[in-house]
Design a protein around this motif. Structure first.
Motif, PDB file in Angstrom:
ATOM      1  N   LEU A  72       1.469  -3.932 -10.342  1.00 18.57           N
ATOM      2  CA  LEU A  72       2.397  -5.026 -10.689  1.00 18.57           C
ATOM      3  C   LEU A  72       3.273  -5.383  -9.491  1.00 18.57           C
ATOM      4  CD1 LEU A  72       3.463  -3.905 -14.281  1.00 18.57           C
ATOM      5  CD2 LEU A  72       1.667  -5.522 -13.617  1.00 18.57           C
ATOM      6  N   PHE A  73       3.672  -4.385  -8.712  1.00 17.80           N
ATOM      7  CA  PHE A  73       4.458  -4.639  -7.503  1.00 17.80           C
ATOM      8  C   PHE A  73       3.632  -5.436  -6.495  1.00 17.80           C
ATOM      9  CE2 PHE A  73       5.812  -3.495  -3.220  1.00 17.80           C
ATOM     10  CZ  PHE A  73       7.184  -3.648  -3.274  1.00 17.80           C
ATOM     11  N   ALA A  74       2.386  -5.006  -6.273  1.00 18.09           N
ATOM     12  CA  ALA A  74       1.515  -5.727  -5.338  1.00 18.09           C
ATOM     13  C   ALA A  74       1.279  -7.154  -5.815  1.00 18.09           C
ATOM     14  CB  ALA A  74       0.188  -4.978  -5.185  1.00 18.09           C
ATOM     15  N   ASN A  75       1.085  -7.319  -7.109  1.00 16.91           N
ATOM     16  CA  ASN A  75       0.849  -8.645  -7.664  1.00 16.91           C
ATOM     17  C   ASN A  75       2.086  -9.534  -7.536  1.00 16.91           C
ATOM     18  OD1 ASN A  75      -0.978 -10.427  -9.229  1.00 16.91           O
ATOM     19  ND2 ASN A  75       0.621 -10.263 -10.782  1.00 16.91           N
ATOM     20  N   MET A  76       3.265  -8.946  -7.674  1.00 19.36           N
ATOM     21  CA  MET A  76       4.511  -9.697  -7.570  1.00 19.36           C
ATOM     22  C   MET A  76       4.658 -10.336  -6.195  1.00 19.36           C
ATOM     23  SD  MET A  76       8.388  -8.362  -8.415  1.00 19.36           S
ATOM     24  CE  MET A  76       8.370  -7.006  -7.250  1.00 19.36           C
ATOM     25  N   TYR A  77       4.168  -9.646  -5.166  1.00 20.80           N
ATOM     26  CA  TYR A  77       4.287 -10.157  -3.803  1.00 20.80           C
ATOM     27  C   TYR A  77       2.970 -10.725  -3.260  1.00 20.80           C
ATOM     28  CZ  TYR A  77       8.968  -8.189  -3.386  1.00 20.80           C
ATOM     29  OH  TYR A  77      10.307  -7.918  -3.552  1.00 20.80           O
ATOM     30  N   GLY A  78       1.907 -10.684  -4.074  1.00 25.02           N
ATOM     31  CA  GLY A  78       0.621 -11.202  -3.620  1.00 25.02           C
ATOM     32  C   GLY A  78       0.083 -10.455  -2.415  1.00 25.02           C
ATOM     33  N   ALA A  79       0.306  -9.140  -2.362  1.00 28.02           N
ATOM     34  CA  ALA A  79      -0.080  -8.334  -1.197  1.00 28.02           C
ATOM     35  C   ALA A  79      -0.901  -7.133  -1.636  1.00 28.02           C
ATOM     36  CB  ALA A  79       1.162  -7.855  -0.454  1.00 28.02           C
ATOM     37  N   ALA A  80      -2.058  -6.941  -0.993  1.00 34.96           N
ATOM     38  CA  ALA A  80      -2.921  -5.761  -1.206  1.00 34.96           C
ATOM     39  C   ALA A  80      -3.222  -5.526  -2.686  1.00 34.96           C
ATOM     40  CB  ALA A  80      -2.287  -4.519  -0.574  1.00 34.96           C
ATOM     41  N   LYS A  81      -3.445  -6.593  -3.436  1.00 34.31           N
ATOM     42  CA  LYS A  81      -3.676  -6.448  -4.877  1.00 34.31           C
ATOM     43  C   LYS A  81      -4.966  -5.671  -5.166  1.00 34.31           C
ATOM     44  CE  LYS A  81      -3.276 -10.876  -5.801  1.00 34.31           C
ATOM     45  NZ  LYS A  81      -3.233 -12.122  -6.592  1.00 34.31           N
ATOM     46  N   ARG A  82      -6.027  -5.952  -4.393  1.00 37.06           N
ATOM     47  CA  ARG A  82      -7.295  -5.272  -4.641  1.00 37.06           C
ATOM     48  C   ARG A  82      -7.177  -3.777  -4.362  1.00 37.06           C
ATOM     49  NH1 ARG A  82     -12.382  -7.745  -1.666  1.00 37.06           N
ATOM     50  NH2 ARG A  82     -11.297  -6.907   0.157  1.00 37.06           N
ATOM     51  N   VAL A  83      -6.484  -3.410  -3.291  1.00 31.83           N
ATOM     52  CA  VAL A  83      -6.279  -1.990  -2.978  1.00 31.83           C
ATOM     53  C   VAL A  83      -5.477  -1.320  -4.084  1.00 31.83           C
ATOM     54  CG1 VAL A  83      -5.169  -0.368  -1.399  1.00 31.83           C
ATOM     55  CG2 VAL A  83      -6.444  -2.306  -0.491  1.00 31.83           C
ATOM     56  N   ALA A  84      -4.407  -1.970  -4.525  1.00 31.50           N
ATOM     57  CA  ALA A  84      -3.551  -1.388  -5.552  1.00 31.50           C
ATOM     58  C   ALA A  84      -4.316  -1.183  -6.857  1.00 31.50           C
ATOM     59  CB  ALA A  84      -2.332  -2.276  -5.786  1.00 31.50           C
ATOM     60  N   ALA A  85      -5.038  -2.201  -7.302  1.00 31.70           N
ATOM     61  CA  ALA A  85      -5.774  -2.102  -8.560  1.00 31.70           C
ATOM     62  C   ALA A  85      -6.831  -1.013  -8.497  1.00 31.70           C
ATOM     63  CB  ALA A  85      -6.419  -3.447  -8.880  1.00 31.70           C
ATOM     64  N   SER A  86      -7.594  -0.988  -7.418  1.00 31.73           N
ATOM     65  CA  SER A  86      -8.663   0.000  -7.297  1.00 31.73           C
ATOM     66  C   SER A  86      -8.113   1.412  -7.142  1.00 31.73           C
ATOM     67  CB  SER A  86      -9.557  -0.344  -6.099  1.00 31.73           C
ATOM     68  OG  SER A  86     -10.190  -1.592  -6.290  1.00 31.73           O
ATOM     69  N   ALA A  87      -6.992   1.565  -6.428  1.00 37.82           N
ATOM     70  CA  ALA A  87      -6.397   2.892  -6.249  1.00 37.82           C
ATOM     71  C   ALA A  87      -5.883   3.435  -7.581  1.00 37.82           C
ATOM     72  CB  ALA A  87      -5.265   2.821  -5.226  1.00 37.82           C
ATOM     73  N   ILE A 115       0.841  -1.203   0.000  1.00 35.53           N
ATOM     74  CA  ILE A 115       0.000   0.000   0.000  1.00 35.53           C
ATOM     75  C   ILE A 115       0.874   1.251   0.000  1.00 35.53           C
ATOM     76  CG2 ILE A 115      -1.617   1.329   1.430  1.00 35.53           C
ATOM     77  CD1 ILE A 115      -2.828  -1.461   2.211  1.00 35.53           C
ATOM     78  N   GLY A 116       1.966   1.216   0.770  1.00 34.68           N
ATOM     79  CA  GLY A 116       2.902   2.331   0.729  1.00 34.68           C
ATOM     80  C   GLY A 116       3.491   2.529  -0.656  1.00 34.68           C
ATOM     81  N   PHE A 117       3.765   1.422  -1.363  1.00 31.70           N
ATOM     82  CA  PHE A 117       4.336   1.514  -2.707  1.00 31.70           C
ATOM     83  C   PHE A 117       3.338   2.150  -3.675  1.00 31.70           C
ATOM     84  CE2 PHE A 117       5.739   0.076  -6.868  1.00 31.70           C
ATOM     85  CZ  PHE A 117       7.119   0.234  -6.787  1.00 31.70           C
ATOM     86  N   VAL A 118       2.057   1.876  -3.487  1.00 28.05           N
ATOM     87  CA  VAL A 118       1.036   2.498  -4.339  1.00 28.05           C
ATOM     88  C   VAL A 118       1.087   4.017  -4.184  1.00 28.05           C
ATOM     89  CG1 VAL A 118      -1.428   2.668  -4.842  1.00 28.05           C
ATOM     90  CG2 VAL A 118      -0.444   0.463  -4.233  1.00 28.05           C
ATOM     91  N   ALA A 119       1.247   4.494  -2.944  1.00 28.19           N
ATOM     92  CA  ALA A 119       1.341   5.935  -2.705  1.00 28.19           C
ATOM     93  C   ALA A 119       2.661   6.509  -3.210  1.00 28.19           C
ATOM     94  CB  ALA A 119       1.187   6.215  -1.205  1.00 28.19           C
ATOM     95  N   LEU A 120       3.673   5.664  -3.324  1.00 30.18           N
ATOM     96  CA  LEU A 120       5.007   6.094  -3.751  1.00 30.18           C
ATOM     97  C   LEU A 120       5.105   6.268  -5.262  1.00 30.18           C
ATOM     98  CD1 LEU A 120       8.208   6.293  -3.233  1.00 30.18           C
ATOM     99  CD2 LEU A 120       8.205   3.807  -3.545  1.00 30.18           C
ATOM    100  N   LEU A 152      14.040   0.371  -5.740  1.00 28.71           N
ATOM    101  CA  LEU A 152      15.042   0.163  -4.698  1.00 28.71           C
ATOM    102  C   LEU A 152      14.411   0.293  -3.317  1.00 28.71           C
ATOM    103  CD1 LEU A 152      18.024  -0.265  -3.917  1.00 28.71           C
ATOM    104  CD2 LEU A 152      18.296   2.231  -4.019  1.00 28.71           C
ATOM    105  N   LEU A 153      13.637   1.350  -3.114  1.00 26.94           N
ATOM    106  CA  LEU A 153      12.995   1.577  -1.826  1.00 26.94           C
ATOM    107  C   LEU A 153      11.927   0.527  -1.544  1.00 26.94           C
ATOM    108  CD1 LEU A 153      12.710   3.395   0.654  1.00 26.94           C
ATOM    109  CD2 LEU A 153      11.171   4.863  -0.673  1.00 26.94           C
ATOM    110  N   GLY A 154      11.061   0.258  -2.534  1.00 23.55           N
ATOM    111  CA  GLY A 154       9.939  -0.651  -2.322  1.00 23.55           C
ATOM    112  C   GLY A 154      10.366  -2.095  -2.139  1.00 23.55           C
TER     113      GLY A 154
END
Length: 310
Positions: free
Chosen positions: A275-290, A98-103, A140-142
């Motif tokens: 794509l980052f969220a999908n790569m780690y299987g984390a918060a995919k729905r939040v990332a896609a919708s955001a 989720i932080g990466f989405v904001a980044l 690098l950060l994410g």
């Protein structure tokens, strides 16, 4: 306000045309995938290569410009993680995603066409300076933060390989690196090559916007409304506010630099965030919708930021 919408709306009409074309079955998913491969692996890298290869590096890479943009970017990443973890109770990997989405702002597919329509092609120099280190900085950060969060960072060499592969296998990054090589070496491209690049460049942004509209149709919003709203506030309001405050009130950017920093910062999360969220299987729905909702809201928020800019 009408004049501002005249600047912003054509960008989103092209994007909306792609969305409607896929929605109504006029353009297939396979067609969207092919178009995005063309734009992200060929046309847009050519655009970035041509821009970086001709930049005046001494004037373009002003530390004040990069500080204004990336301070806000990093702050939103940290706030995104903390908010997701301690306000919304998400797991640590979810919080990092989720932080990466904001980044990760959509600096290329939205930032460049909106900036060009607002101020002209000659005003894109600060944008290209920001974009040239955008993917390396964000990945690098994410990735480093995520690998630490999921406890796979005990092998430093593996972490370096993971980050390096994500950065240097990215076609946009390859275009940027080749542009730097040509710029620093003083090479002159043959006229026929320059003409061919020009043809690719003219196709890059319109095709990318149309394809992005088709991609966004897949990411229809569902659930997690509060978290999505939180991410959109960080991306569309907090990040550009920090860039504006630092650039105007602290480091004294020129009007041209301030525009580049704030307009780029004001863009919605990019598809790479999903794509980052999908790569780690984390918060995919939040990332896609955001990505989808933030892109739609950018019509209004980008117009508001253009009002504030000199």
């Amino acid at each position: 306000m009408t004049a501002l919408l005249d600047v912003v709306l054509p960008v989103f009409l092209v994007l909306g045309a792609g969305y409607v074309a896929v929605w109504r079955g006029l353009f297939s998913d396979a067609g969207v995938d092919g178009l995005m491969v063309f734009t992200q692996k060929f046309a847009v890298p050519c655009l970035l290569f041509a821009a970086i290869s001709t930049l005046d590096l001494g004037q373009s890479f002003d530390w004040r410009l990069l500080l204004s943009y990336y301070s806000g970017s990093t702050l939103c990443f940290i706030l995104g993680i903390l908010g997701a973890r301690f306000v919304f109770g998400r797991s640590l990997p979810d919080s990092v995603a989720i932080g990466f989405v904001a980044l990760f702002a959509n600096s290329v597919l939205l930032g460049l066409p909106i900036m060009e329509r607002a101020y002209g092609a000659e005003a894109l120099v600060p944008n290209y300076a920001i974009i040239s280190i955008h993917a390396p900085f964000c990945y690098l950060l994410g990735i480093t933060t995520m690998e630490i969060a999921i406890a796979q960072s005990r092998e430093p060499l593996k972490l370096v390989r993971t980050v390096g592969k994500a950065i240097f296998s990215n076609a946009l990054m390859i275009g940027i690196i080749l542009g730097f090589i040509v710029n620093l070496s003083g090479m002159t491209l043959p006229g026929v090559v320059d003409e061919a690049l020009g043809l690719m460049i003219r196709a890059a942004l319109p095709a990318a916007l149309f394809g992005l509209g088709g991609v966004l149709y897949r990411y229809r919003p569902e659930g997690d409304a509060k978290v999505i709203a939180f991410v959109c506030v960080l991306s569309l309001l907090v990040h550009p506010a920090v860039a504006y405050g630092l650039g105007w009130g602290v480091v004294g950017l020129s009007s041209e630099q301030l525009r580049g920093a704030v307009v780029t910062a004001a863009m919605a999360p990019g598809v790479n965030a999903y794509l980052f969220a999908n790569m780690y299987g984390a918060a995919k729905r939040v990332a896609a919708s955001a990505v989808l909702i933030g892109t739609a809201l950018t019509v209004l928020t980008a117009s508001a930021w253009l009002v504030l800019l000199p």
